[in-house]
Design an enzyme around this catalytic site. Structure first.
Site, short mmCIF file in Angstrom:
data_model
loop_
_atom_site.label_atom_id
_atom_site.label_comp_id
_atom_site.label_asym_id
_atom_site.label_seq_id
_atom_site.Cartn_x
_atom_site.Cartn_y
_atom_site.Cartn_z
N LYS A 100 5.86 -4.15 -4.30
CA LYS A 100 7.32 -4.00 -4.27
C LYS A 100 7.89 -4.13 -2.86
O LYS A 100 8.90 -4.78 -2.66
CB LYS A 100 7.70 -2.64 -4.85
N HIS A 150 17.09 -36.72 -8.87
CA HIS A 150 16.52 -37.22 -7.61
C HIS A 150 15.03 -36.93 -7.51
O HIS A 150 14.49 -36.86 -6.41
CB HIS A 150 17.28 -36.61 -6.42
N CYS A 169 0.85 -1.18 0.00
CA CYS A 169 0.00 0.00 0.00
C CYS A 169 0.89 1.24 0.00
O CYS A 169 1.97 1.24 0.57
CB CYS A 169 -0.94 0.11 1.20
N TRP A 175 -2.89 -2.67 -1.60
CA TRP A 175 -2.57 -4.10 -1.80
C TRP A 175 -3.35 -4.80 -0.71
O TRP A 175 -3.03 -4.71 0.47
CB TRP A 175 -1.08 -4.34 -1.65
N LYS A 234 11.86 -14.80 -11.55
CA LYS A 234 11.51 -13.70 -12.46
C LYS A 234 10.39 -14.13 -13.40
O LYS A 234 9.44 -13.41 -13.63
CB LYS A 234 12.72 -13.25 -13.31
N ARG A 267 3.66 -0.23 -4.94
CA ARG A 267 3.45 -0.76 -3.60
C ARG A 267 2.12 -1.51 -3.47
O ARG A 267 1.86 -2.15 -2.44
CB ARG A 267 3.47 0.36 -2.58
N GLU A 327 6.98 -14.55 -11.52
CA GLU A 327 6.29 -13.37 -11.02
C GLU A 327 5.77 -12.45 -12.11
O GLU A 327 4.74 -11.82 -11.91
CB GLU A 327 7.10 -12.60 -9.97
N GLU A 385 16.77 -17.52 -9.37
CA GLU A 385 16.34 -16.15 -9.70
C GLU A 385 15.65 -16.12 -11.07
O GLU A 385 14.64 -15.43 -11.25
CB GLU A 385 17.56 -15.21 -9.65
N ASN A 397 -1.26 2.32 5.74
CA ASN A 397 -0.42 1.27 5.14
C ASN A 397 0.09 0.41 6.29
O ASN A 397 0.73 0.93 7.20
CB ASN A 397 0.77 1.93 4.42
N GLY A 398 -0.26 -0.87 6.26
CA GLY A 398 0.20 -1.75 7.34
C GLY A 398 -0.92 -2.66 7.80
O GLY A 398 -1.85 -2.93 7.02
C1 F6R Z 1 11.33 -10.43 -6.68
C2 F6R Z 1 11.07 -9.48 -5.65
C3 F6R Z 1 10.79 -9.97 -4.26
C4 F6R Z 1 11.69 -9.23 -3.29
C5 F6R Z 1 11.33 -9.60 -1.84
C6 F6R Z 1 12.27 -8.96 -0.84
O1 F6R Z 1 11.53 -9.82 -7.91
O2 F6R Z 1 11.11 -8.31 -5.88
O3 F6R Z 1 10.99 -11.34 -4.17
O4 F6R Z 1 13.02 -9.55 -3.56
O5 F6R Z 1 10.03 -9.20 -1.58
O6 F6R Z 1 12.26 -7.58 -0.96
P1 F6R Z 1 13.35 -6.70 -0.27
O7 F6R Z 1 14.64 -6.94 -0.94
O8 F6R Z 1 12.88 -5.30 -0.41
O9 F6R Z 1 13.42 -7.14 1.16
#
Ligand code: F6R
Length: 633
Positions: A628, A529, A2, A74, A510, A27, A513, A506, A100-101
């Site tokens: 984010k 395995h 949020c 969110w 990517k 956010r 998501e 990773e 927010n929270g």
């Molecule tokens: C993946 C992504 C998330 C963040 C995770 C941690 O692309 O963005 O998996 O890496 O939410 O976020 P931070 O680094 O801000 O703690």
């Protein structure tokens, strides 16, 4: 999660709030709303879905109000429907709140309020707040404080003292039309100082085009913003003296600059991120025969290193993957046993530590609730123990001004610049650079690698920006073209070994998501395995095969996948020999030492995910269900 914004000043608030919300949409983006005060009323407009829905709704009903608050959501409590969108109001529709929270005790508060006859209009935790504030305003008036300048502020303060959880709040009221009150308790909130106008936001991109003078609130602080200025208080009502500081941020950093998506722009910014990290962390004049200078300067307390015996790292998501590369470097270059924990697991099952254990929290946003909670818990465990034990907490973050920055005594500032795309790309590379610098610094101080070897590694790092540039140039079209073939694919496997195993993870993350394709990353040797049962002609496999320690092994594992009819995509600099035969498609990367290769091999992972998602017509920068910064548990 949020985003909240607020404005009080001399300009029309609505457009400023909408533009601010656009910068905070990363956010959360499942609904949005704005409340402004006009002609003695709170004018509140909310809309389900992306911000453009709110914008088009506001076209016909915008007022020239000079005070307002806004929110992009969110969903946590209650579905993403208009009636759950913020702002929320009290029964008389005089007080409007954005939050927010999470208000953890909202059920108890709601039950109490309901017992007093309050009717709730949403399923959110937030709605208790305006109702509580309205009650405390009445109480203040009944106590004879109605004429006090602080009646509205004090009512909010009293309400806040009843709230439990992690939250940032902004409040306005039609009865106090010149006041915007903001509160911070474990969720970010920054105040912006203009000329006769003041702003608040969950994050600086929302206000940077108006002012660079900012003051991030600390936990347990509140502020009263009026056209005359900003007053800061704590939750007991004690006035605090705090000064804004100037942000070193340029408004163009938060624009797309001709790229179709922020994610693509941020992928292309990676050579610059590596250069900035090299400039900041590495001494340009150091040579192996230099007995005076040091090769690396991270500006952290040398006590951290002393008699270090163990390192624990806590992180989530992409930061967790970067930490796995960090583990490899710290163990292989320095010989220090290193464990990487999911912060969300660690906080409920903390690993035992000794005074010789360094705990590192890695979070690009510096606001991830689980990572902060894990670090806060460990900080608490270390209270009252030896000073060196307490000092051994280190944060790696792209936002040193964040909550993480306040929590731990040592910070490595990663130098990615603000990242807007929800999928982390350049911040991952920046985190890798921080780990290279940390591991090499430790290796130098502990003499676990020879200076000449160190000089060679640093020289290799200095080549990386050019290598990434060439990789980007050669791969952009290729991955775009490959993406055509995979627009309808349902499952993907990513394989890597050693230092490139985290890059396989990773790559899978990517793709999941942003393209919503199911993907798994495995250490290539682990396939046989169990996971190999998944393979057939419909499941493509991306294998990272960099010459070095495990190259032959990866090629053999790739052969095993090929024998199960999978289409094999090789990320490798090797075009002929067995690699040329086994892979159906090659994504060539520059040849670099295996140790440095993650900085290059991650680029095709990002580009492939990007182009597949773009090909599928998906919203790359704002994928469904994600936000984010994950500021809720
Ligand atoms: C993946 C992504 C998330 C963040 C995770 C941690 O692309 O963005 O998996 O890496 O939410 O976020 P931070 O680094 O801000 O703690």
């Amino acid at each position: 999660m949020c985003g909240i914004v607020g404005y009080v000043g001399t300009q029309a608030a609505t457009e400023i709030l909408l533009a601010g919300l656009e910068k905070l949409e990363y956010r959360g983006y499942d609904s949005a709303g704005i409340a402004a005060i006009w002609e003695g009323e709170v004018d509140c407009v909310r809309a389900k879905g992306k911000l453009y829905n709110l914008r088009s709704k506001l076209e016909s009903v915008q007022t020239p109000s000079q005070i307002g608050i806004g929110h992009t959501r969110w969903a946590t409590h209650g579905k993403p429907e208009e009636h759950n969108a913020h702002p929320h109001m009290d029964t008389a529709m005089r007080v409007a709140v954005v939050q927010n929270g999470i208000i953890e005790n909202y059920r108890d508060l709601r039950d109490e309020l309901k017992a007093q006859g309050v009717v709730f209009r949403s399923e959110t935790d937030t709605e208790v707040i305006p109702h509580l504030i309205a009650q405390f305003i009445k109480e203040e008036i009944a106590l004879g404080n109605g004429d006090s300048e602080l009646v509205f502020f004090d009512a909010i303060r009293k309400a806040v003292n009843h709230l439990e959880g992690a939250f940032a709040i902004a409040v306005i009221s039609a009865d106090y039309p010149d006041e915007l009150v903001v509160v911070r308790q474990q969720a970010p909130l920054v105040i912006g100082f203009g000329q006769g106008e003041f702003f608040c936001a969950s994050d600086t991109p929302a206000i940077i085009s108006h002012t660079r003078a900012v003051l991030p609130l600390d936990n347990g602080e509140m502020a009263r913003l009026t056209p005359l200025g900003v007053e800061i208080y704590d939750f007991t009502g004690r006035r605090l003296k705090k000064q804004p500081r100037m942000l070193n941020l340029n408004p163009t950093m938060v624009e797309k600059q001709g790229f179709k998506h922020f994610m693509l722009k941020e992928i292309y910014e990676q050579p610059g991120v590596v250069r900035a990290s090299l400039d900041a962390y590495f001494n340009p004049d150091w040579k192996a025969d230099d007995t005076q200078g040091t090769p690396i300067n991270l500006g952290i307390n040398p006590e951290l290193y002393g008699d270090l015996e163990q390192i624990q790292i806590v992180a989530c998501g992409t930061s967790w993957h970067a930490s796995l590369v960090g583990k490899y470097l710290l163990e292989q270059l320095v010989g220090i046993p290193t464990q990487v924990q999911y912060a969300s697991e660690f906080r409920y099952a903390p690993a035992p530590m000794t005074s010789n254990t360094l705990l590192i929290g890695v979070t690009q946003s510096g606001e991830t609730a689980d990572t902060l909670a894990a670090l806060a818990m460990e900080k608490e465990r270390r209270q009252g123990k030896e000073a060196k034990y307490q000092a051994r907490l280190l944060g790696i973050t792209n936002r040193p001004e964040s909550s993480l920055g306040h929590l731990v005594p040592n910070i490595i500032n990663t130098l990615a610049g603000i990242e807007i795309g929800v999928a982390a790309t350049k911040t991952f590379t920046a985190q890798l650079m921080a780990f290279y610098a940390l591991a090499l610094d430790l290796a130098y101080l502990k003499k676990t690698i020879a200076p000449i070897e160190l000089e060679k590694i640093i020289a290799g790092l200095r080549q990386i920006p050019k290598d990434i540039e060439e990789t980007l140039e050669s791969q952009e079209k290729l991955t775009e073209h490959l993406a055509h073939d995979f627009a309808d694919t349902q499952d993907f496997i990513f394989l890597g070994r050693g230092i490139n195993f985290p890059i396989a993870l990773e790559g899978a993350l990517k793709l999941k998501e942003i393209s919503y394709i199911h993907a798994e990353g495995y250490p290539a040797g682990e396939m046989k395995h169990g996971p190999i049962a998944l393979l057939d002609a419909k499941v493509p496999v991306v294998a990272i095969a960099m010459p070095g320690n495990v190259y032959e092994k990866v090629i053999s594992n790739a052969q095993e996948a090929k024998a199960r009819d999978s289409r094999l995509i090789g990320v490798t600099p090797v075009k002929d020999g067995e690699a040329g035969e086994v892979f159906n498609d090659l994504i060539p990367v520059m040849e670099v030492s295996e140790l440095l290769s993650p900085l290059l091999t991650v680029v095709p992972m990002q580009l492939l995910a990007y182009h597949i998602a773009a090909r599928r017509g998906l919203d790359v920068d704002q994928p469904r269900n994600l936000a984010k910064s994950v500021t809720v548990e």
